[in-house]
Design an enzyme around this catalytic site. Structure first.
Site, short mmCIF file in Angstrom:
data_model
loop_
_atom_site.label_atom_id
_atom_site.label_comp_id
_atom_site.label_asym_id
_atom_site.label_seq_id
_atom_site.Cartn_x
_atom_site.Cartn_y
_atom_site.Cartn_z
N TRP A 30 49.60 58.27 64.18
CA TRP A 30 50.52 57.16 64.43
C TRP A 30 51.16 56.66 63.13
O TRP A 30 50.49 56.48 62.13
CB TRP A 30 49.76 55.99 65.07
CG TRP A 30 49.39 56.22 66.51
CD1 TRP A 30 49.51 57.39 67.19
CD2 TRP A 30 48.83 55.27 67.41
NE1 TRP A 30 49.06 57.22 68.48
CE2 TRP A 30 48.63 55.93 68.64
CE3 TRP A 30 48.48 53.92 67.31
CZ2 TRP A 30 48.10 55.30 69.76
CZ3 TRP A 30 47.94 53.29 68.42
CH2 TRP A 30 47.76 53.98 69.63
N THR A 51 57.94 36.05 80.46
CA THR A 51 58.07 36.91 79.29
C THR A 51 59.51 37.41 79.25
O THR A 51 60.20 37.41 80.28
CB THR A 51 57.13 38.13 79.40
OG1 THR A 51 57.50 38.86 80.58
CG2 THR A 51 55.68 37.71 79.53
N LYS A 72 54.58 58.56 67.15
CA LYS A 72 53.48 59.52 67.18
C LYS A 72 53.94 60.83 66.58
O LYS A 72 54.63 61.61 67.21
CB LYS A 72 52.97 59.70 68.61
CG LYS A 72 52.32 58.43 69.10
CD LYS A 72 51.95 58.44 70.56
CE LYS A 72 51.40 57.08 70.93
NZ LYS A 72 52.06 56.44 72.04
N GLU A 132 51.90 34.85 76.80
CA GLU A 132 50.68 34.97 77.60
C GLU A 132 49.49 34.25 76.98
O GLU A 132 48.44 34.11 77.59
CB GLU A 132 50.30 36.46 77.76
CG GLU A 132 51.21 37.27 78.64
CD GLU A 132 52.39 37.87 77.88
OE1 GLU A 132 52.82 37.30 76.86
OE2 GLU A 132 52.90 38.91 78.33
#
Ligand code: AMP
Length: 541
Positions: free
Chosen positions: A444, A185, A439, A330
């Site tokens: 959110w 990654t 936030k 992944e």
């Protein structure tokens, strides 16, 4: 009771054997690193892959050995993949856009034993070799005439090396669960983590990718994977194309608008795939040079959220179907693709574009849920967003060496680190990375939604939104923008453009103008760097 069907392990060399049998003369065309366009066929790729496997085995490399590749998308790179896998080895793609220290760290972590490299990266390889102790051999993917001078030991030119083999080699007898590929990654947070693909996961992923409602490709297609093989396996196209017998067109190191257009046109490409930035460059080239795309039918866009303007231009101005896709290293990497279901028949214009902004539905082989922070599953109502979790036969079950264990839970779910909602039709939409979500007052705000909206402003080239500390609300959004060349939009003009298109409390508190937004090695906005850059910034008032 056992079923009475044959054991036929899902191993990757069966893919190239199938291609060489069923589609022997189907071409693999490459813009070579040396310059000219070169051509081979699936039969040719299989023959060279056999030689590579034979040579690696003869020289003492063992099944399970990690063999690195530092290379552009070319036919040779494809041969190297199948040769390494066919010997039982593990191809390990390295991203040349990382810093040399990061690449060396990754190679040491993986204990790479050999490396296939393009000429382009020889100066980099010379830096890397002394710091990677496990490395025993360097194969430069060129011929004798183009071999550079080097003081490194154990360096061969690919073509001369292949001449030492006759290709009389039986593929390694590995099981379908054996490792065959590896990719780290990008490590935007913390050290990079290794994902280890198996033969089985690659084969199943290739089948999944080809399905009609996924990429929907077949032997009649001419496929140009612009997305690099070192970025999440070129989204599986290195396996999907030979599996279905599609002609492959490999762009080498040239991914600018003009070079890509040239290949699309001369090779009559019907299908292509890349991140949004590549398509921005191509569209700009097409507009400036008044070119059309008569052969291209579909383009897959993913790796980052696809701006609405790109989808609109491809579909309206060029008649090319856009498939917005989401995935991760992944996940091999495909997670979802935005193709239409029967209930969308007849949708056109903005209604269709609204759906295409979403990252799409999961193909068979990917299960998907969104949960709150306590792991409770959230409804598929198209608005409640939470942590996006996935599982399936081509999803990692852990990272190499056991890193990042907290992302995998006991029910087999992998926490993607993305925040998303899913609508009643199953269409998932990414609203943020969990580390980037803003936030504000306990609620959110999606930074991606604000970015997508802001780049719709005609004077803006790029936009990024970050959350910065705020005394009253905890965090508030700051919009960071790069203006288009020759344009000078004002803060108020940009905010007025956004007004009315989002909830009032989502409006950025301020706009900052910069010359450049920092990007990661895979082209994503580097929010960590941006947050550092604005660490001392204070909102007005
Ligand atoms: P990588 O492993 O480098 O391909 O990065 C995977 C990450 O890229 C995902 O977890 C997402 O955060 C992001 N990503 C990939 N595709 C999309 C997309 N279509 N829209 C938004 N983010 C995306």
């Amino acid at each position: 009771m056992h079923g009475l069907m044959q054991e036929w392990p899902l191993v990757c060399h069966k893919i190239i054997d199938h291609a060489a049998r069923q589609h022997p003369n189907r071409e693999v065309v490459s813009r070579s690193v040396e310059g000219p366009i070169v051509r081979t066929t699936y039969a040719g790729v299989r023959d060279n892959a056999r030689k590579i496997a034979q040579l690696l085995a003869r020289e003492g490399f063992q099944p399970g050995d990690r063999i690195a590749t530092l290379a552009w998308n070319t036919g040779r790179h494809l041969e190297a993949w199948f040769g390494i896998m066919g010997m039982g080895g593990v191809y390990h793609t390295l991203n040349p856009r990382l810093f040399p220290e990061q690449i060396a760290w990754i190679m040491n972590h993986a204990s790479d034993r050999a490396i296939f490299t393009d000429l382009t990266f020889m100066p980099l390889v010379e830096k890397l070799v002394p710091s990677v102790e496990s490395l025993r051999k360097v194969i430069v993917m060129t011929d004798a005439a183009h071999m550079p001078e080097t003081a490194l030991p154990n360096v061969v030119s690919y073509e001369e090396w292949l001449d030492e083999a006759d290709g009389d080699f039986e593929w390694a007898d590995v099981g379908e669960d054996a490792a065959c590929g590896m990719c780290y990654t990008s490590g935007t947070t913390g050290d990079p983590k290794g994902v280890l693909y198996s033969h089985r996961s690659n084969v199943l992923h290739a089948m999944m990718a080809a399905m009609p409602d996924a990429m929907g490709v077949g032997s009649k297609d001419v496929i140009l994977p612009v997305v690099p093989m070192f970025h999440a396996n070129a989204w599986g196209l290195g396996q999907t194309c030979p599996m279905i017998g599609a002609k492959m067109v490999m762009p080498g190191g040239k991914m600018d608008g003009e070079s890509i257009y040239e290949l699309l046109d001369t090779e009559k490409v019907t299908f292509t795939a890349a991140v949004p930035t590549v398509w921005l460059m191509l569209l700009q080239y097409l507009e400036q040079n008044d070119k059309k795309l008569p052969y291209l039918k579909k383009v897959v866009i993913g790796g980052a959220a696809c701006p609405r303007a790109i989808t609109e231009k491809f579909e309206k101005n060029y008649g090319v179907e856009v498939i917005h896709a989401w995935g991760m290293t992944e996940m091999s990497p495909l997670g979802s693709l935005c193709t239409m279901k029967p209930q969308h028949a007849g949708k056109t214009g903005d209604a269709l574009l609204d759906i295409k902004q979403k990252q799409g539905t999961a193909p068979f082989g990917v299960e998907m849920i969104v949960t709150d922070d306590d792991g409770k599953e959230l409804p598929w109502d198209g608005k409640t967003f939470g942590r996006l979790k996935v599982r399936g036969p081509a999803v990692a079950s852990s990272y190499y060496g056991g890193d990042g264990a907290e992302q995998f839970d006991e029910d087999g779910w992998f926490d993607t680190g993305d925040v998303a909602h899913i609508d009643p039709d199953g269409y998932m939409q990414i609203t943020d990375r969990s580390k980037d979500v803003i936030k504000s007052g306990g609620e959110w705000i999606s930074s991606i939604e604000l970015e997508n909206l802001a780049v719709g402003h005609r004077d803006l080239a790029e936009a990024a939104v970050i959350g910065l500390p705020h005394e009253k609300w905890g965090e508030r959004p700051l919009l960071v923008v790069v203006a288009r060349e020759g344009c000078a939009p004002s803060r108020d003009d940009i905010l007025a453009f956004m007004d009315g298109k989002i909830a009032k409390w989502w409006m950025p508190d301020d706009v900052a103008f910069v010359d450049e937004i920092p990007h990661t090695a895979t082209g994503k906005i580097k929010k960590t760097a941006l947050r550092e850059q604005f660490a001392h910034y204070r909102f007005p008032g």
